[in-house]
Design an enzyme around this catalytic site. Structure first.
Site, short mmCIF file in Angstrom:
data_model
loop_
_atom_site.label_atom_id
_atom_site.label_comp_id
_atom_site.label_asym_id
_atom_site.label_seq_id
_atom_site.Cartn_x
_atom_site.Cartn_y
_atom_site.Cartn_z
N THR A 1 0.94 -1.05 0.28
CA THR A 1 -0.25 0.44 0.21
C THR A 1 0.66 1.19 0.18
O THR A 1 2.11 1.50 0.78
CB THR A 1 -0.42 0.46 0.84
OG1 THR A 1 -1.77 -0.91 0.93
CG2 THR A 1 -1.76 1.56 1.32
N GLN B 1 -3.24 -7.11 -7.43
CA GLN B 1 -3.62 -7.61 -6.10
C GLN B 1 -4.65 -7.47 -5.76
O GLN B 1 -5.04 -6.25 -6.11
CB GLN B 1 -2.60 -7.68 -5.09
CG GLN B 1 -2.97 -8.58 -3.55
CD GLN B 1 -2.12 -8.57 -2.51
OE1 GLN B 1 -2.56 -6.56 -1.78
NE2 GLN B 1 -1.72 -8.89 -2.14
N HIS C 1 -5.98 -12.21 -3.07
CA HIS C 1 -5.43 -11.19 -0.93
C HIS C 1 -5.96 -12.11 -0.38
O HIS C 1 -7.40 -12.14 0.20
CB HIS C 1 -5.23 -10.02 -0.83
CG HIS C 1 -4.07 -9.42 0.33
ND1 HIS C 1 -3.77 -10.08 1.61
CD2 HIS C 1 -4.22 -8.88 0.08
CE1 HIS C 1 -3.32 -9.17 2.32
NE2 HIS C 1 -3.16 -8.66 1.50
N ASN D 1 -3.12 -11.65 6.02
CA ASN D 1 -3.28 -10.37 6.54
C ASN D 1 -4.84 -9.56 6.92
O ASN D 1 -4.98 -8.94 7.15
CB ASN D 1 -2.83 -9.58 5.89
CG ASN D 1 -1.48 -9.68 5.64
OD1 ASN D 1 -0.77 -10.62 6.26
ND2 ASN D 1 -0.83 -8.96 4.72
N TYR E 1 -7.45 -10.26 5.59
CA TYR E 1 -9.07 -9.56 4.85
C TYR E 1 -9.89 -10.71 4.40
O TYR E 1 -9.98 -11.31 5.41
CB TYR E 1 -7.91 -8.42 3.72
CG TYR E 1 -7.22 -8.12 4.40
CD1 TYR E 1 -8.10 -6.52 4.76
CD2 TYR E 1 -6.01 -7.72 4.09
CE1 TYR E 1 -7.14 -5.51 5.26
CE2 TYR E 1 -5.42 -6.62 4.76
CZ TYR E 1 -5.49 -5.83 5.27
OH TYR E 1 -5.16 -4.72 5.53
N ASN F 1 -4.09 -7.14 11.38
CA ASN F 1 -5.81 -7.29 11.43
C ASN F 1 -6.20 -8.37 12.06
O ASN F 1 -7.30 -8.09 12.46
CB ASN F 1 -5.75 -7.69 10.15
CG ASN F 1 -5.48 -5.98 9.39
OD1 ASN F 1 -5.26 -5.57 9.58
ND2 ASN F 1 -5.08 -6.96 8.10
N ARG G 1 9.87 -3.09 1.44
CA ARG G 1 10.78 -1.86 1.12
C ARG G 1 11.65 -1.94 0.68
O ARG G 1 11.95 -0.55 0.25
CB ARG G 1 11.12 -1.53 3.49
CG ARG G 1 9.56 -1.54 3.48
CD ARG G 1 9.43 -2.29 4.89
NE ARG G 1 9.94 -3.52 5.34
CZ ARG G 1 10.26 -3.79 6.73
NH1 ARG G 1 9.74 -3.46 7.67
NH2 ARG G 1 10.63 -5.68 6.49
C1 PHB Z 1 -2.54 -1.64 4.19
O1 PHB Z 1 -3.41 -0.90 3.22
O2 PHB Z 1 -2.37 -1.36 5.36
C2 PHB Z 1 -2.25 -3.19 3.95
C3 PHB Z 1 -2.92 -4.17 3.13
C4 PHB Z 1 -2.64 -4.95 2.87
C5 PHB Z 1 -1.69 -5.90 3.73
C6 PHB Z 1 -1.43 -5.17 4.66
C7 PHB Z 1 -1.24 -3.76 5.35
O3 PHB Z 1 -2.03 -7.09 3.31
#
Ligand code: PHB
Length: 370
Positions: free
Chosen positions: A24, A97, A173, A176, A178, A234, A323
Site C-alpha cells: 500500500t 492484487q 489476497h 493478513n 482480510y 488485523n 521495502r
Molecule cells: C495496508 O494498507 O495497510 C495493508 C494492505 C494490505 C496488506 C497489509 C496492509 O496485506
C-alpha cells in the site's frame, strides 16, 4: 546466481526471480483512481521479474482504506491500463492484487460511506487509520448467503477488468486478516450456512472465488494466491493454524493456481520462526513445497544471502522484496552488482505525492554517481 535466472509462471517468462511485493502506498485519490504518478513508480521498478501491485479494491464494498486504488469503475481501469502499458514498455510484467477488506473497514474511508460487512458480526481487535485518526475496528454486518456468492462473483469481475487493463496476472489476497482469511477463520466466521461452521465449509468462500476467477480468466494459470499462515495481522485468529494451512494447501494443490505467495512468520534473533505472539512456527515454505507442486513466492524480509539460500534449498522459486523496492527503483541491478541498497524513509510510505514515491534515484541517475 540463482536470483538472476529466468523463471516461467503461467506461460510468461520472468527475467529474474526477484518479485516486488505488494505494498500500500496511499497515492490514489479518495475515489480509488490510481495516481498518474503510479505509472512512473511501477515502471521505474520494471526490471523486477514480476511487480505485484498494492492491494486493489474489487468493489466499493471491498474498499476500506483511504487513498487505496480500486478496479470497479471504467476510470479506475483506464488508470491501471496506463500503468500496465508503461511497465510493458520497459519489458516488465505486472500482477494486480485483488482485495476485499471485509471487516477491516471504516465507513469514513469508503467513497460511498458504506457500512462494513464480513462473514459474521464479529469485530477484529485493533484499530484502523482514518483521516480523522485511528478508530476501533467495527462490528461488521454478516453477509447473506446470496451476498457471499455475489461477493465471490465480484472477484471474477475484478479479474476480468484487470486482464482488460493489461495485467499479466492477478493475485487473490488471501492473507493478513482480510475477507478471504476471515472466511477461513473459526473465530471470524461463525456462520451456519455452507460458507461457515466446519473447517471444510470455511474453505467454500475461497473455492467460490477460485471458481469465479477461473471462469472469468479462462483458467487459473495467470492467477496467484497469497497467504500468511500463522499470522495474526488485523486481529485474525485461528484455533488450529496447522490444520487450516494443510487444508488450504490441499485445496490449492487440487485447483493449481499459477503460483502460491507466502508471507512467512518472521525470523527471530535465534533464527527460528515465530508467530506475532512469540510462539514457535514451522517452516511454512517447506510444508507448502511438499504439498503444492506449482511455483512458490517467498516473502519475509529477505536479503540477498537469505534469498539465494532459500532458492538453493528448493522450497521457493521466487523471492518477494518489499521495502527495499520502495527506496531502490533499481534494486535488481544493485543486487546483481553487489551494490548496497539505499535506506528507506518510513515517514513517506503512506504520504501523498512524489516525495518518497517516485523520487528515489537509481545509481545511474544519482548526482554523486561516478
Ligand atoms: C495496508 O494498507 O495497510 C495493508 C494492505 C494490505 C496488506 C497489509 C496492509 O496485506
Amino acid at each position: 546466481m540463482g536470483l538472476f535466472k529466468e523463471f516461467v509462471v503461467g506461460g510468461k517468462t520472468l527475467s529474474n526471480r526477484i518479485v516486488m511485493a505488494p505494498m500500500t502506498r496511499s497515492r490514489a485519490d479518495f475515489q480509488g483512481n490510481v495516481s498518474s504518478l503510479a505509472l512512473e513508480y511501477y515502471s521505474q521498478r520494471a526490471t523486477a521479474g514480476l511487480l505485484i501491485t498494492e492491494a486493489i479494491g474489487i468493489s466499493p464494498q471491498a474498499h476500506g482504506y483511504p487513498f487505496t486504488p480500486g478496479i470497479w469503475t471504467k476510470t479506475q481501469v483506464d488508470g491501471w491500463r496506463a500503468v500496465t502499458d508503461a511497465v510493458h514498455a520497459r519489458g516488465g510484467l505486472i500482477c494486480a492484487q485483488l482485495w476485499h477488506v471485509g471487516r477491516v473497514f471504516a465507513s469514513a474511508n469508503n467513497p460511498l460511506g458504506l457500512a462494513p460487512v464480513g462473514p459474521a458480526a464479529v469485530a477484529a481487535e485493533g484499530q484502523i487509520f482514518t483521516k480523522g485518526g485511528p478508530v476501533p475496528l467495527p462490528v461488521p454486518r454478516a453477509l447473506s448467503t446470496q451476498e457471499v456468492r455475489s461477493t465471490a462473483a465480484d472477484y471474477g469481475t475484478a479479474a476480468s477488468r484487470a486482464f482488460d487493463a493489461g495485467f499479466d496476472f492477478v493475485e487473490l489476497h488471501g492473507a493478513n486478516g482480510y475477507l478471504i482469511e476471515q472466511f477461513l477463520s473459526d473465530e471470524a466466521n461463525i456462520r451456519a450456512d455452507e460458507f461457515g461452521g466446519s473447517a471444510n465449509n470455511r474453505l467454500n468462500f475461497l473455492r467460490a472465488v477460485l471458481d469465479e476467477v477461473e471462469s472469468a480468466a479462462g483458467g487459473l494459470s495467470q492467477v496467484g494466491v497469497r497467504l500468511s499462515p500463522y499470522g495474526d495481522f488485523n486481529g485474525i485468529n485461528h484455533s488450529n493454524h496447522a490444520d487450516l494451512f494443510d487444508r488450504v494447501l490441499g485445496l490449492l494443490a487440487a485447483r493449481k493456481p499459477g503460483y502460491l505467495h507466502l508471507i512467512e512468520p518472521s525470523v527471530s534473533g535465534d533464527g527460528s520462526r515465530r508467530t506475532a505472539k512469540g510462539d514457535q512456527a514451522p517452516d511454512v515454505l517447506k510444508i507448502a513445497h511438499a504439498a503444492f507442486s506449482g511455483p512458490i513466492i517467498a516473502c519475509a524480509d529477505y536479503d540477498r544471502a537469505r534469498a539465494d539460500a532459500t532458492l538453493k534449498n528448493g522450497c521457493a522459486d521466487l523471492i518477494a522484496f518489499g521495502r527495499p523496492f520502495i527506496s531502490n527503483p533499481d534494486l535488481v541491478e544493485r543486487m546483481r552488482d553487489g551494490i548496497p541498497a539505499a535506506p528507506w524513509d518510513r515517514s513517506t510510505f503512506y504520504t501523498r505525492g512524489e516525495k518518497g514515491y517516485t523520487d528515489y534515484p537509481t545509481l545511474a541517475s544519482a548526482p554523486h554517481h561516478v
